[in-house]
Enzyme design. Structure first.
Site, PDB file in Angstrom:
ATOM      1  N   GLU A 203      38.869 114.546  -0.117  1.00 54.67           N
ATOM      2  CA  GLU A 203      39.592 113.758  -1.125  1.00 54.67           C
ATOM      3  C   GLU A 203      38.846 113.947  -2.435  1.00 54.67           C
ATOM      4  O   GLU A 203      37.809 113.317  -2.660  1.00 54.67           O
ATOM      5  CB  GLU A 203      39.625 112.270  -0.716  1.00 54.67           C
ATOM      6  N   CYS A 237      39.943 108.002  -9.548  1.00 53.84           N
ATOM      7  CA  CYS A 237      40.263 109.421  -9.338  1.00 53.84           C
ATOM      8  C   CYS A 237      41.714 109.753  -9.700  1.00 53.84           C
ATOM      9  O   CYS A 237      42.016 110.885 -10.056  1.00 53.84           O
ATOM     10  CB  CYS A 237      39.974 109.819  -7.895  1.00 53.84           C
TER      11      CYS A 237
END
Ligand code: NAD
Length: 462
Positions: A203, A237
């Site tokens: 991720e 993010c």
């Protein structure tokens, strides 16, 4: 290896004992995680605040939701999936745990980003080692000191430390590695995993483009973009990393962004209880150095002692400016002027594939065009961050922004090996005769008829 709550070498023995497999065990451990969240709520918020400054609004409810979705559905998810068969037997997919898994977490949402994968790892019946980020040191300490009071120490351990310790940890053979962090460290993790042929989820981050078309409600766009960019002081993010819009839209957006920032954080965001700080000095200096890109249209104030960077909008930023060379991961929003949607799409496609693409327009055809003609981990039209809230959507990157997906059932699936199983009848041997040599035309004909898959819709009579 750094401080470890309960070592870690014995985890493989626990895994092999089968202890983590029964539904009751998984539920008990998940409920213990729930108690951890409940008992330590205040301490978690305090530690996160010490690490990240004020992050009101982030809270622990996201982790709690994932936990509840999992507990509500686990017994259904775990069931064998029976599949089509052309044999008189039982054919099914068993959701098998991988074994001993490693979860490496970043610092920006230090509890949520190890807890959500851990929920899936436990739900799927694995043992797990958790490596929180050494940068969010208060949260790291809290997790290392208290999680072992809740989870079964035979099967779950926290390992602490930085690059050196993680490098050593990665020399071990794990059955699955789930990593959240930056693309360069993702490469290091994947290289280490490759030595043992260990499957990974990565991720990762990168720059998320946000296209704003000329036909949109400027006030709503400004509020939704400012919220997504400045939440957690930009250390998210999936934050919109930069805007792409026409020069006319840039002009219209500026007063609307100013109004949104003042509405959210008051006339002096440094005094707002809802505006965070940069995690450490290194990141503070890195982000401050990006402010020379384009021209500072809004914000721009900094205070090194507090690691404060005001919500900042940079206008007329060029693709060659420093702010466009790296993921910003701070409260700075550059605007790159483009002529039209086609140019925005070309701009996006000329760069590494992002974790998310955002597109704003009152015309759904425009939003759909951006969706259709770009590639990214996820997509959100006419808002920011909100796609993350739906545990029914897979969350993950593609290419430079990562590999694999999680959230809700996708986390359970990520930590489960789909084991294809066929359980045949011991008798009925005459039915097997056609597959054994010596072959005759008749046997081969029978075999073909039994196993042949016909193309749907083709008519052999005409
Ligand atoms: P990072 O890659 O520096 O660190 C992540 C983890 O890896 C930490 O636990 C750290 O100890 C470890 N690590 C760091 N260097 C290492 C090395 N050389 N060898 C082995 N392990 C190492 O990332 P970060 O600074 O903690 O987090 C910020 C990045 O993470 C941003 O790029 C952000 O976009 C990304 N991120 C992605 C997601 C997502 O879900 N896709 C979520 C949060 C953050």
């Amino acid at each position: 290896m750094g401080r470890s709550v309960s070592g870690g070498c014995h985890l493989r023995a626990s895994w092999l004992s089968g202890k983590t497999r029964p539904l009751e065990y998984r539920v008990a451990q998940l409920e213990a995680l729930g108690r951890f969240l409940d008992d330590k709520k205040e301490e978690i918020l305090e530690a996160t605040e010490l690490d990240m400054g004020k992050v009101r609004g982030a809270g622990i409810w996201g982790s709690l939701n994932e936990l509840n979705v999992t507990l509500n559905n686990l017994c259904h998810w775990m069931k064998d999936e029976h599949v089509d068969k052309n044999l008189l037997d039982s054919a099914f997919i068993r959701k098998d745990p991988y074994g001993v898994v490693l979860i490496i977490a970043p610092w920006n949402y230090p509890i949520h980003l190890f807890l959500v994968p851990l929920i899936g790892a436990i739900a799927a019946g694995n043992c797990a080692i958790i490596k929180p980020s050494e940068i969010s040191k208060n949260t790291e300490r809290l997790v290392a000191e208290t999680l072992s009071c809740y989870l079964d120490n035979d099967c779950f351990a926290v390992v602490t430390g930085g690059v050196q310790e993680t490098t050593r940890l990665l020399e071990n053979k794990f059955d699955y590695i789930f990593f959240s962090g930056s693309p360069p460290v993702g490469q290091i993790v994947m290289t280490a995993a490759a030595k043992h042929l260990t499957p990974v989820t990565l991720e990762l981050g990168g720059k998320n483009p946000c296209y704003v078309s000329d036909t949109c409600d400027v006030t709503n766009v400004a509020r939704r973009v400012a919220w997504g960019r400045f939440f957690n002081a930009g250390q998210t993010c999936i934050a919109p990393d930069y805007l792409l819009c026409s020069v006319e839209m840039q002009e219209k957006l500026m007063p609307a962004l100013r109004a949104a920032i003042t509405e959210f954080f008051g006339p002096n965001p440094q005094e707002s209880p809802d505006f965070g700080r940069i995690v450490n000095d290194k990141h503070f200096r890195r982000i401050r150095a990006l402010l020379c890109s384009g021209r500072v249209a809004l914000g721009g104030q900094t205070d090194e002692a507090e690691r404060y960077i005001a919500p900042t909008v940079l206008a007329d930023v060029l693709p060659s400016d420093p702010a466009m060379q790296e993921e910003i991961f701070g409260p700075v929003l550059p605007i790159v002027v483009i002529a039209n949607m086609d140019e925005a799409i070309d701009f996006i496609n000329a760069r590494p594939r992002p974790l998310v693409v955002y597109a704003f327009s009152c015309d759904s055809k425009v939003v759909n065009q951006v969706l259709e003609r770009t590639s990214s981990g996820g997509f959100c039209g006419n808002d920011t961050l909100m796609h993350l809230m739906l545990s029914s959507l897979p969350f993950g990157g593609i290419g430079n922004s990562g590999l694999g997906k999680y959230h809700g059932k996708f986390t359970f699936d990520t930590f489960s090996h789909q084991r294809g199983c066929l359980h045949r009848n011991m008798g009925l041997e005459t039915l097997n005769t056609p597959r054994y040599p010596p072959y005759t035309q008749q046997k081969l004909g029978l075999l073909t008829t039994t196993f042949e898959v016909k193309r749907r819709g083709t008519c052999t009579l005409l």
